[in-house]
Enzyme design. Structure first.
Site, PDB file in Angstrom:
ATOM      1  N   ASP A   1      -5.695  -5.473  10.623  1.00 48.30           N
ATOM      2  CA  ASP A   1      -7.025  -4.834  10.589  1.00 48.30           C
ATOM      3  C   ASP A   1      -8.152  -5.842  10.323  1.00 48.30           C
ATOM      4  O   ASP A   1      -9.274  -5.670  10.807  1.00 48.30           O
ATOM      5  CB  ASP A   1      -7.079  -3.677   9.564  1.00 48.30           C
ATOM      6  CG  ASP A   1      -6.555  -4.037   8.197  1.00 48.30           C
ATOM      7  OD1 ASP A   1      -6.108  -5.174   7.994  1.00 48.30           O
ATOM      8  OD2 ASP A   1      -6.584  -3.160   7.305  1.00 48.30           O
TER       9      ASP A   1
ATOM     10  N   LYS B   1       0.795  -1.233   0.000  1.00 48.76           N
ATOM     11  CA  LYS B   1       0.000   0.000   0.000  1.00 48.76           C
ATOM     12  C   LYS B   1       0.827   1.282   0.000  1.00 48.76           C
ATOM     13  O   LYS B   1       0.467   2.268   0.641  1.00 48.76           O
ATOM     14  CB  LYS B   1      -0.938   0.012   1.216  1.00 48.76           C
ATOM     15  CG  LYS B   1      -1.932  -1.119   1.227  1.00 48.76           C
ATOM     16  CD  LYS B   1      -2.773  -1.149   2.485  1.00 48.76           C
ATOM     17  CE  LYS B   1      -1.979  -1.666   3.674  1.00 48.76           C
ATOM     18  NZ  LYS B   1      -2.836  -2.096   4.793  1.00 48.76           N
TER      19      LYS B   1
END
Ligand code: BGC
Length: 453
Positions: free
Chosen positions: A195, A159
Site C-alpha cells: 500500500d 495487523k
C-alpha cells in the site's frame, strides 16, 4: 456530581514517559538510518530488522497510462475490489468493500485466497466484465520478499492476520491457484505491491516530486525512491537509475532499538498481541494499537485513584474497547469543550466523569497521538536526509493520518525540526492510493511488457 478534585498535574507528570525529546528522536533517526543501510546491503540483509525489500517498481507513472484494470486491496481494515479506467488526466473508479470475517483472517491461507477469488468473481459479474480478460494489480499490504513484479514471498503476517500455511509462499501463486480452482474468470495478475508503493504511485501520477509513500493507518510503513546502485539485492542489469524500496519500518525496534523510549503500556500492548516481539515500532504508531495504548494509561490512572474517582467501568477494563477513532474524536473538540469526549466516556460507561477527568482523558490522547506523529516524523526525516534531495513530496494515506485532527500539523512541525537544512518537503494526502496505485502499477507494467506508449 461529587467533588471535582483536579488530578491533572499528577496525570501530566505520569504522562511524561510518553514524551520523546528531540535528543531521543535524533537517536532514533540514527538507529533507523543504520537499520535501513543494513536492510539494503547484501551482507547484512539476512539479519537486518528493517528489511528494505525491493519492489521491482522502477518507473513512476508519467500520466499517459491508459486502460481498464482490476485491483485488489488487502491489508487495511477492509478488503476491496476495484475496477479502474485510466484515461487522459482522469480516472474513474468503482469499488466494493467486502468483509474478511475473523475466522478467515486467522484460518488457512487457502481459505483466504478462495474468499478473495470469490469476491473478485462476484464483483466482475456485478460490473459486467465477467467474460473479459483483464489485467489486475494486487495491493497486498504485508511484508513480502519480492522476486519480481509478480512474485512475492510472504514473510510474516501483521495487523491481526495469521492465516496458516501462507508464510514462505508466493502470494501471487496463491491467488492464481484460487482463481484456477474456480475456473470461471480470466485474470492477468500484472503486479503485486504494497500500500505504501500504491500511495506513492498514485501521488506521483500528479506530482513528480513524490518520492516517499507513507501509511499511518491500521499499520504503519513507508517506501521511498532509492538509487539502484544502493539496492545491493537487485540482481538484474541496473538499466534504470532508481527503484522503490519498501522499508517495512513497522518492524523497527524488534531487536530492542526502541526499548529506551518504550513504556509499560507498549510492553502490555505487545504481550497481548498475536505477534509478541514483532512490529514494535508499528505498535507505537498505528491505528490498530493507538486506542488500546490510551485505554491502558486510563486504566492505570483509574487504579491509582487519579481518574473517575477511582471508579472505572466494565468496558474500560475490557481490552480493545477504546477505539482509535475515539482519539481523533476527543481531540477534535475545541479547547475547553468536551462534547465528543463526553460521548465517548458515556459509551464506555463512564458518565460519572468530571470535567477534570475529561481534560485528563484528552491529555492522555494527545500524548499518545503526538508520540506517534513524532515517531513517524523521525522516520520521514531519516528518509529525507538519506535521499538528500532538495524537494520531496511525501504521499500519505491511512486512517490515523486522515482522520486525526492534528497529525498533519504535528508532522510538518517535527519533520522541519529534524531534517537537514536545505531539504524541503511537503505532505500530501493520497486519494485512495491502494486502489488507484494498484491500477497504475499494473498499467506501467503493461506499458513495459506490451510496449504501450
Ligand atoms: C505491513 C506493511 C504495510 C503497513 C501499512 C504493516 O503491518 O507490514 O506492509 O505497508 O502495515 O498497511
Amino acid at each position: 456530581m461529587g467533588m471535582d478534585i483536579n488530578n491533572l498535574p499528577l496525570i501530566r507528570e505520569e504522562c511524561e514517559i510518553l514524551h520523546m525529546t528531540d535528543k531521543q528522536l535524533k537517536e532514533i533517526m540514527s538507529r533507523l538510518h543504520n537499520d535501513l543501510v543494513k536492510g539494503l546491503s547484501r551482507d547484512t540483509h539476512p539479519t537486518a530488522i528493517v528489511k528494505c525489500w525491493l519492489t521491482y517498481i522502477q518507473d513512476l507513472p508519467n500520466g499517459k497510462e491508459r486502460g481498464k484494470f482490476l485491483a485488489l486491496d488487502l491489508g487495511g481494515t477492509n478488503f476491496r475490489v476495484l475496477i479502474i479506467n485510466l484515461g487522459e488526466n482522469h480516472f474513474d473508479m468503482q469499488s466494493k468493500i467486502y468483509a474478511i470475517p475473523s475466522h478467515i483472517m486467522t484460518g488457512t491461507g487457502v481459505a483466504l485466497f478462495d474468499h478473495i477469488a470469490e469476491c473478485l468473481a462476484n464483483f466482475m459479474k456485478e460490473h459486467n466484465v465477467y467474460e473479459e480478460r483483464l489485467a489486475l494489480g494486487f495491493t497486498f499490504s504485508f511484508p513480502l520478499k519480492q522476486m519480481g513484479l509478480t512474485k512475492g514471498i510472504l514473510q510474516r503476517w501483521t495487523k491481526g492476520f495469521s492465516c496458516s500455511g501462507a508464510i514462505g509462499e508466493d502470494v501471487v501463486q496463491g491467488l492464481k491457484d484460487a482463481i484456477a480452482r474456480r475456473g470461471d474468470v480470466q485474470i492477468d495478475i500484472c503486479a503485486i505491491l504494497n500500500d505504501t508503493t500504491g500511495t506513492l504511485m498514485s501521488c506521483a501520477w500528479k506530482n513528480h516530486n513524490c518520492k516517499i509513500g507513507l501509511i499511518v493507518g491500521t499499520g504503519s510503513n513507508a517506501c521511498y525512491v532509492e538509487k539502484t546502485e544502493n539496492c545491493e539485492l537487485f540482481e538484474g542489469e541496473p538499466t534504470k537509475p532508481a527503484m522503490l524500496i519498501n522499508t517495512e519500518w513497522g518492524a523497527f525496534g524488534d531487536d530492542g532499538a526502541l526499548d529506551f523510549v518504550r513504556t509499560e503500556f507498549d510492553r502490555e500492548v505487545d504481550s497481548n498481541s498475536i505477534n509478541p516481539g514483532k512490529q514494535i515500532q508499528e505498535k507505537m504508531i498505528s491505528g490498530m494499537y493507538m486506542g488500546e495504548l490510551v485505554r491502558l494509561a486510563l486504566v492505570k490512572f483509574t487504579t491509582m485513584g487519579l481518574l473517575f474517582g477511582g471508579r472505572g467501568s466494565d468496558l474500560l477494563f475490557q481490552r480493545n474497547s477504546f477505539y482509535t477513532k475515539y482519539v481523533s474524536e476527543i481531540e477534535s473538540d475545541k479547547p475547553g469543550d468536551y462534547t465528543s469526549c463526553m460521548d465517548v466516556l458515556e459509551e464506555l460507561g463512564l458518565s460519572h466523569a468530571t470535567e477534570s477527568d475529561m481534560a485528563a482523558v484528552r491529555h492522555v490522547c494527545e500524548c499518545v497521538s503526538r508520540r506517534a506523529a513524532h515517531l513517524v516524523s523521525a522516520g520521514i526525516a531519516t528518509l529525507l536526509n538519506k535521499m538528500n534531495e532538495p524537494k520531496v513530496t511525501v504521499g500519505i494515506d491511512g486512517s490515523v493520518y486522515r482522520f486525526h485532527p492534528h497529525f498533519h500539523t504535528l508532522m510538518c512541525e517535527k519533520i522541519a525540526q529534524l531534517v537537514r537544512p536545505g531539504i524541503t518537503f511537503d505532505l500530501m494526502l493520497s486519494e485512495d492510493g491502494s486502489g488507484r496505485g494498484a491500477a497504475l502499477v499494473a498499467a506501467v507494467a503493461c506499458r513495459e511488457t506490451l510496449g504501450f506508449a
